[in-house]
Design an enzyme around this catalytic site. Sequence first.
Site, PDB file in Angstrom:
ATOM      1  N   LEU A 117       0.827  -1.043   0.205  1.00 25.05           N
ATOM      2  CA  LEU A 117      -0.201  -0.168  -0.038  1.00 25.05           C
ATOM      3  C   LEU A 117       1.092   1.912  -0.235  1.00 25.05           C
ATOM      4  O   LEU A 117       0.559   2.250  -0.480  1.00 25.05           O
ATOM      5  CB  LEU A 117      -0.966   0.107   1.463  1.00 25.05           C
ATOM      6  CG  LEU A 117      -1.833  -0.897   1.343  1.00 25.05           C
ATOM      7  CD1 LEU A 117      -3.041  -0.958   2.770  1.00 25.05           C
ATOM      8  CD2 LEU A 117      -3.059  -0.924   0.116  1.00 25.05           C
ATOM      9  N   GLU A 119       5.296   3.367   1.282  1.00 29.85           N
ATOM     10  CA  GLU A 119       6.702   2.474   2.279  1.00 29.85           C
ATOM     11  C   GLU A 119       6.704   4.221   2.856  1.00 29.85           C
ATOM     12  O   GLU A 119       6.511   4.936   1.967  1.00 29.85           O
ATOM     13  CB  GLU A 119       7.422   2.468   1.285  1.00 29.85           C
ATOM     14  CG  GLU A 119       8.836   1.969   1.761  1.00 29.85           C
ATOM     15  CD  GLU A 119       9.319   1.718   1.161  1.00 29.85           C
ATOM     16  OE1 GLU A 119      10.699   0.189   1.304  1.00 29.85           O
ATOM     17  OE2 GLU A 119       9.330   0.409  -0.795  1.00 29.85           O
ATOM     18  N   PHE A 122       9.440   4.347   8.440  1.00 31.62           N
ATOM     19  CA  PHE A 122       9.343   3.666   9.672  1.00 31.62           C
ATOM     20  C   PHE A 122       9.466   1.893   8.772  1.00 31.62           C
ATOM     21  O   PHE A 122       9.041   0.962   9.444  1.00 31.62           O
ATOM     22  CB  PHE A 122       8.961   4.033  10.339  1.00 31.62           C
ATOM     23  CG  PHE A 122       8.652   4.947  10.622  1.00 31.62           C
ATOM     24  CD1 PHE A 122      10.735   4.805  11.586  1.00 31.62           C
ATOM     25  CD2 PHE A 122       8.256   5.877  10.878  1.00 31.62           C
ATOM     26  CE1 PHE A 122      10.307   5.823  13.126  1.00 31.62           C
ATOM     27  CE2 PHE A 122       8.532   7.059  11.345  1.00 31.62           C
ATOM     28  CZ  PHE A 122       9.287   6.610  13.133  1.00 31.62           C
ATOM     29  N   GLY A 123       8.941   2.170   7.333  1.00 34.37           N
ATOM     30  CA  GLY A 123       8.203   0.456   6.675  1.00 34.37           C
ATOM     31  C   GLY A 123       8.150   0.244   5.726  1.00 34.37           C
ATOM     32  O   GLY A 123       6.733   1.369   5.083  1.00 34.37           O
ATOM     33  N   ASP A 243       3.203  14.439  14.615  1.00 37.98           N
ATOM     34  CA  ASP A 243       3.876  14.404  12.448  1.00 37.98           C
ATOM     35  C   ASP A 243       2.051  14.282  12.004  1.00 37.98           C
ATOM     36  O   ASP A 243       1.988  13.895  11.232  1.00 37.98           O
ATOM     37  CB  ASP A 243       3.476  13.042  12.323  1.00 37.98           C
ATOM     38  CG  ASP A 243       5.251  12.750  11.441  1.00 37.98           C
ATOM     39  OD1 ASP A 243       5.201  13.909  10.891  1.00 37.98           O
ATOM     40  OD2 ASP A 243       5.361  11.705  10.962  1.00 37.98           O
TER      41      ASP A 243
END
Length: 423
Positions: A117, A119, A122-123, A243
């Site tokens: 979905l 990136e 953090f991953g 954030d």
Amino acid sequence: MGNCCSIPNHDPHPPTTNQSGSRQFVASVSNTKLSQNGNSTSLGCGNNSGQISHFFGPSSSNNTSTSLWGSENSQVSRTREEEEFPNGQILDVANLTVFTLAELRAATKNFRRDNLLGEGGFGRVYRGRIKERIGSSSGKKLTVAIKVLNSDSIQGFEEWQTEVNFLGRLPHPNLVKLLGFGREGSKLFLVYEYMKRRSLDNHIFGSASVKPLSWDTRLKIMIGAAKGLAFLHTLENRIIYRDLKPSNILLDMTYTAKLADFGLAKSIPYPHLSHVTTRIKGTSGYAAPEYLSTGHLYVKSDVYAFGIVLLEMLTGSRIRDIMHVSQPQSLQNWVKSTLLNRVKIKSTMDSRLKGKYPQKLASAVARISYKCIQTDVKVRPSMVEVVETLEKIEAANEKPADSMKQGLVPGQSNKIDSQMMVN
């Protein structure tokens, strides 16, 4: 025997296996309490450290951990209750499922590329399908979003830990639901509800094939995101989200906005205090000036970021492009000379709206943004005030004739929160 889990303050040893074969995480639990304030439940820290302690489970002073009832046959170890909390709540017990790597591999077809979905730093996030309930014979499956964190960095582990700490006990209609987590060796996982409309970023800045958001939908999204922040900011231990940006505002099928990615969130015990850091984190353009210059982070640092998101929603332009165009004048002066100018607002608003918006109400939203992005923290409105004002604007948007009679249209009366207005 169920899975017995707690979240540690540092990278733990790999999961151990008890005599019954169940997975088990072993770590100490710090002294944390839940405190009641009027009709709402809030989270307080016994040591006044300004951090929500790294565990989930019931309030405890005995360092006991919480059992998550599980299965030894790779079944979902616990399902999340479907209770809704329209005004938000802090749960005494985090209702989360512990997943194995094998379960998540099966859910994503071995993390297949076409299930990716997105990136981020953090991953990666994958779409997956998991069994809806333990022992269900119907075969029904639930679509979820599975984040595979980058465990090679300290930041990756910290985000995993913080997400569980905050989202595991904070159900709210405008916060994305964390359904479960997992850790296997060096691999870290988080499992969320699947948000079909993806992120706000995709709708504002996506390709031309993405259907533009209408004015009414934009208002709904603004209010939803504001309510999520207001909930975090009004807990006894205020939570600073840190954030806020369009890519962290996710949308469900009905365009309900939900805040996601709590990896940078911080808790402070008193509203007038700040979190101080020597490592500036977040996203360029959304970070408040006081945070960038001093490292001091306040709840109203989130308010600044919300004002920036409002600007992007109104103009359809990324903040970096707005900042480039606004030079050499300040961002505040640029807003006054464009969005708050009766003539220039038409050329500044998102062209994809095709003029289908009430100019006076768009100007009222711009005034909220103007107040939110003030350099002086003290003059920024609270998120509660922002929500109240946006809801009045939405009411005026839905019933313009009645609003005219009641004096609710901005510019004709001070009833749409005079604190948000500018001359």
